[in-house]
Design a protein around this motif. Structure first.
Motif, mmCIF file in Angstrom:
data_model
loop_
_atom_site.group_PDB
_atom_site.id
_atom_site.type_symbol
_atom_site.label_atom_id
_atom_site.label_comp_id
_atom_site.label_asym_id
_atom_site.label_seq_id
_atom_site.Cartn_x
_atom_site.Cartn_y
_atom_site.Cartn_z
ATOM 1 N N ARG A 124 0.852 -1.185 0.000
ATOM 2 C CA ARG A 124 0.000 0.000 0.000
ATOM 3 C C ARG A 124 0.890 1.238 0.000
ATOM 4 N NH1 ARG A 124 -4.736 -0.553 -1.758
ATOM 5 N NH2 ARG A 124 -5.284 1.389 -0.722
ATOM 6 N N TYR A 125 0.452 2.264 -0.745
ATOM 7 C CA TYR A 125 1.219 3.504 -0.862
ATOM 8 C C TYR A 125 0.283 4.685 -0.656
ATOM 9 C CZ TYR A 125 4.104 0.120 -3.396
ATOM 10 O OH TYR A 125 4.811 -0.995 -3.750
ATOM 11 N N ASN A 126 0.820 5.778 -0.104
ATOM 12 C CA ASN A 126 -0.023 6.969 0.033
ATOM 13 C C ASN A 126 0.134 7.867 -1.192
ATOM 14 O OD1 ASN A 126 2.460 8.174 0.431
ATOM 15 N ND2 ASN A 126 1.929 9.146 2.376
ATOM 16 N N ALA A 127 -0.653 8.928 -1.219
ATOM 17 C CA ALA A 127 -0.673 9.797 -2.396
ATOM 18 C C ALA A 127 0.671 10.495 -2.606
ATOM 19 C CB ALA A 127 -1.791 10.831 -2.259
ATOM 20 N N ALA A 128 1.354 10.835 -1.497
ATOM 21 C CA ALA A 128 2.649 11.503 -1.616
ATOM 22 C C ALA A 128 3.671 10.596 -2.299
ATOM 23 C CB ALA A 128 3.143 11.914 -0.233
ATOM 24 N N TYR A 129 3.617 9.324 -2.046
ATOM 25 C CA TYR A 129 4.526 8.374 -2.684
ATOM 26 C C TYR A 129 4.268 8.365 -4.191
ATOM 27 C CZ TYR A 129 7.030 3.956 -3.464
ATOM 28 O OH TYR A 129 7.908 2.996 -3.909
ATOM 29 N N ALA A 130 2.992 8.329 -4.560
ATOM 30 C CA ALA A 130 2.656 8.315 -5.989
ATOM 31 C C ALA A 130 3.118 9.594 -6.674
ATOM 32 C CB ALA A 130 1.150 8.122 -6.159
ATOM 33 N N ARG A 131 2.988 10.730 -5.988
ATOM 34 C CA ARG A 131 3.415 12.001 -6.597
ATOM 35 C C ARG A 131 4.924 12.035 -6.821
ATOM 36 N NH1 ARG A 131 -0.542 14.186 -3.034
ATOM 37 N NH2 ARG A 131 1.069 14.703 -1.503
ATOM 38 N N LEU A 132 5.693 11.390 -5.942
ATOM 39 C CA LEU A 132 7.140 11.349 -6.130
ATOM 40 C C LEU A 132 7.514 10.646 -7.435
ATOM 41 C CD1 LEU A 132 8.445 10.488 -2.532
ATOM 42 C CD2 LEU A 132 8.706 12.655 -3.747
ATOM 43 N N LEU A 133 6.653 9.762 -7.880
ATOM 44 C CA LEU A 133 6.914 9.024 -9.123
ATOM 45 C C LEU A 133 6.201 9.651 -10.317
ATOM 46 C CD1 LEU A 133 6.619 5.392 -7.703
ATOM 47 C CD2 LEU A 133 8.690 6.648 -8.261
ATOM 48 N N ALA A 134 5.790 10.913 -10.147
ATOM 49 C CA ALA A 134 5.154 11.674 -11.237
ATOM 50 C C ALA A 134 3.830 11.062 -11.671
ATOM 51 C CB ALA A 134 6.111 11.796 -12.426
ATOM 52 N N TRP A 135 3.113 10.498 -10.733
ATOM 53 C CA TRP A 135 1.778 9.943 -11.014
ATOM 54 C C TRP A 135 0.744 11.016 -10.752
ATOM 55 C CZ3 TRP A 135 -0.418 5.672 -13.077
ATOM 56 C CH2 TRP A 135 -1.771 5.447 -12.829
ATOM 57 N N ASP A 136 -0.193 11.209 -11.698
ATOM 58 C CA ASP A 136 -1.212 12.242 -11.530
ATOM 59 C C ASP A 136 -2.625 11.682 -11.614
ATOM 60 O OD1 ASP A 136 -1.312 11.595 -14.172
ATOM 61 O OD2 ASP A 136 -1.016 13.639 -14.940
ATOM 62 N N GLY A 137 -2.769 10.374 -11.489
ATOM 63 C CA GLY A 137 -4.097 9.763 -11.550
ATOM 64 C C GLY A 137 -4.605 9.351 -10.190
ATOM 65 N N PRO A 138 -5.730 8.620 -10.150
ATOM 66 C CA PRO A 138 -6.286 8.145 -8.878
ATOM 67 C C PRO A 138 -5.326 7.176 -8.188
ATOM 68 C CG PRO A 138 -7.905 7.968 -10.655
ATOM 69 C CD PRO A 138 -6.593 8.279 -11.303
ATOM 70 N N LEU A 139 -5.371 7.169 -6.870
ATOM 71 C CA LEU A 139 -4.462 6.318 -6.108
ATOM 72 C C LEU A 139 -4.780 4.840 -6.315
ATOM 73 C CD1 LEU A 139 -2.091 6.425 -4.173
ATOM 74 C CD2 LEU A 139 -3.709 6.471 -2.260
ATOM 75 N N ASP A 140 -6.054 4.503 -6.477
ATOM 76 C CA ASP A 140 -6.412 3.103 -6.715
ATOM 77 C C ASP A 140 -5.790 2.599 -8.008
ATOM 78 O OD1 ASP A 140 -7.862 3.020 -4.400
ATOM 79 O OD2 ASP A 140 -9.809 3.368 -5.360
ATOM 80 N N ALA A 141 -5.802 3.439 -9.024
ATOM 81 C CA ALA A 141 -5.197 3.050 -10.299
ATOM 82 C C ALA A 141 -3.680 2.898 -10.156
ATOM 83 C CB ALA A 141 -5.530 4.079 -11.372
ATOM 84 N N PHE A 142 -3.080 3.741 -9.305
ATOM 85 C CA PHE A 142 -1.637 3.636 -9.065
ATOM 86 C C PHE A 142 -1.303 2.269 -8.454
ATOM 87 C CE2 PHE A 142 1.923 4.005 -6.093
ATOM 88 C CZ PHE A 142 2.919 4.463 -6.947
ATOM 89 N N HIS A 143 -2.107 1.829 -7.480
ATOM 90 C CA HIS A 143 -1.867 0.527 -6.868
ATOM 91 C C HIS A 143 -2.003 -0.603 -7.876
ATOM 92 C CE1 HIS A 143 -2.449 2.665 -2.991
ATOM 93 N NE2 HIS A 143 -1.672 1.702 -2.518
ATOM 94 N N ALA A 144 -2.914 -0.454 -8.810
ATOM 95 C CA ALA A 144 -3.123 -1.502 -9.806
ATOM 96 C C ALA A 144 -1.971 -1.568 -10.812
ATOM 97 C CB ALA A 144 -4.449 -1.275 -10.528
ATOM 98 N N GLU A 145 -1.356 -0.445 -11.104
ATOM 99 C CA GLU A 145 -0.343 -0.400 -12.164
ATOM 100 C C GLU A 145 1.087 -0.469 -11.638
ATOM 101 O OE1 GLU A 145 0.869 2.545 -15.911
ATOM 102 O OE2 GLU A 145 -1.135 2.644 -14.986
ATOM 103 N N TYR A 146 1.330 0.030 -10.446
ATOM 104 C CA TYR A 146 2.708 0.174 -9.968
ATOM 105 C C TYR A 146 3.267 -1.130 -9.423
ATOM 106 C CZ TYR A 146 6.646 1.797 -7.126
ATOM 107 O OH TYR A 146 7.885 1.975 -6.561
ATOM 108 N N ARG A 147 4.461 -1.492 -9.863
ATOM 109 C CA ARG A 147 5.225 -2.609 -9.335
ATOM 110 C C ARG A 147 6.643 -2.122 -9.075
ATOM 111 N NH1 ARG A 147 0.833 -3.749 -9.115
ATOM 112 N NH2 ARG A 147 -0.279 -5.649 -9.783
ATOM 113 N N PHE A 148 7.050 -2.152 -7.814
ATOM 114 C CA PHE A 148 8.334 -1.570 -7.409
ATOM 115 C C PHE A 148 9.502 -2.181 -8.185
ATOM 116 C CE2 PHE A 148 12.102 -1.782 -4.661
ATOM 117 C CZ PHE A 148 12.330 -0.438 -4.443
ATOM 118 N N TYR A 149 9.588 -3.493 -8.213
ATOM 119 C CA TYR A 149 10.750 -4.132 -8.830
ATOM 120 C C TYR A 149 10.740 -4.000 -10.354
ATOM 121 C CZ TYR A 149 12.532 -6.074 -4.506
ATOM 122 O OH TYR A 149 13.083 -6.206 -3.259
#
Length: 335
Positions: A245-270
């Motif tokens: 799980r990630y918060n919105a600030a984490y997503a913004r650091l990766l230049a993500w500008d969409g909904p947080l739920d979509a970020f969780h679905a698309e983002y894979r750290f490795y």
């Protein structure tokens, strides 16, 4: 259980097998002695049949029958005593469980008397179990509170099911007034559903709960402000379910500008970790999970705008009340 009410103890004076043995044996001996002393009491046909069977002398027969009756009485008394002890243990276990509940819990019998007042209730109301035992609400609380309890109890009895309602707990016995939620459960007989056995009530103090909630909300806001000030994003990884799980600030650091739920679905750290950083990152995480020590490391991630950026990550293992473990950490720009 020392806190078990004396009048609720299942057979406070349990049956003793020797009492049954003595009772049946003595009754048989008395009956036999009466028949030996007054044989005319025996009907003639039965007397003739007994004489034809050539039984032992009356005294010997009396002794044998008395011993048999005594043995039978002992067996019956032993069985009854065992069932009584099992019932008493079951009641004690039930009361022990209720006594250990974290919320104030009280049990009243069909006459409205308190028969159990657990430790949490003692702390909340300032009344010991011995003080409340055998008393009704009217003998312990102000009339306004008693009226609330009576109304809720009436609703529970009419509905034949638990009732949950918000109530005002008055100041009494050195305790301050508060808002609470009471759950009242009628105890009905299985064999006779119309028969009331008692009532169990559990109280959740909303005043204390709301205070804790407000403090938690304040701490959450302060944490968000602190993370925003240092440009940090928060994340956590559940070791058992292998989910992150990630918060919105984490997503913004990766230049993500969409909904947080979509970020969780698309983002894979490795998948976004630089190939040269994978081995040291995995080794550091494994060491943290095994040793429990906090980790700090630097790595590069490919952001959603296509730019590769360096970040600094800090994390440690956190264990919850159920023993579950997760890895919780922060990520900050490494520029």
């Amino acid at each position: 259980m020392s806190r078990l009410p004396s009048y609720l103890s299942v057979h406070a004076r349990p049956t003793q097998p020797w009492q049954w043995s003595l009772g049946l044996g003595g009754a048989q001996a008395a009956l036999g002695a009466a028949l030996v002393a007054w044989p005319q009491l025996i009907p003639a046909p039965l007397h003739d049949a007994l004489a034809a069977w050539k039984l032992p002398s009356p005294l010997v027969l009396l002794a044998l029958l008395s011993l048999f009756a005594a043995a039978l009485g002992y067996a019956l008394g032993h069985g009854l005593s065992r069932r009584q002890r099992e019932a008493a243990r079951a009641v004690r276990r039930l009361f022990d469980v209720i006594d250990q509940l974290p919320e104030p819990t009280a049990v009243r019998d069909a006459q409205g008397r308190y028969v159990l007042w657990n430790r949490a209730a003692e702390a909340r109301y300032g009344l010991t179990f011995r003080h409340a035992e055998g008393k009704t609400p009217a003998q312990l609380f102000p009339p306004s509170f008693v009226q609330q309890i009576a109304a809720i109890e009436q609703r529970a009895l009419e509905a034949r099911e638990p009732v949950v309602q918000r109530i005002d707990v008055p100041a009494a016995y050195g305790r301050s007034a508060s808002q609470a939620v009471i759950r009242m459960v009628p105890l009905l007989s299985r064999s006779k559903p119309e028969r009331l056995l008692g009532v169990v009530s559990t109280v959740t103090d909303l005043t204390a709960l709301e205070q804790v909630t407000r403090e938690a909300q304040l701490q959450h806001v302060q944490l968000d402000l602190a993370l925003e000030a240092c440009h940090a994003g928060a994340w956590e990884y559940d070791i058992e379910t292998r989910t992150s799980r990630y918060n919105a600030a984490y997503a913004r650091l990766l230049a993500w500008d969409g909904p947080l739920d979509a970020f969780h679905a698309e983002y894979r750290f490795y998948d976004r970790l630089h190939p040269e950083d994978r081995t040291p990152v995995m080794a550091a995480e494994l060491s943290c999970l095994k040793g429990g020590e906090a980790l700090t490391l630097s790595y590069r991630l490919r952001c959603f705008d296509g730019v590769e950026r360096r970040f600094i990550g800090r994390a440690r293992v956190v264990e919850d009340a159920q023993g579950g473990k997760r890895l919780a950490g922060l990520m900050m720009p490494g520029d």
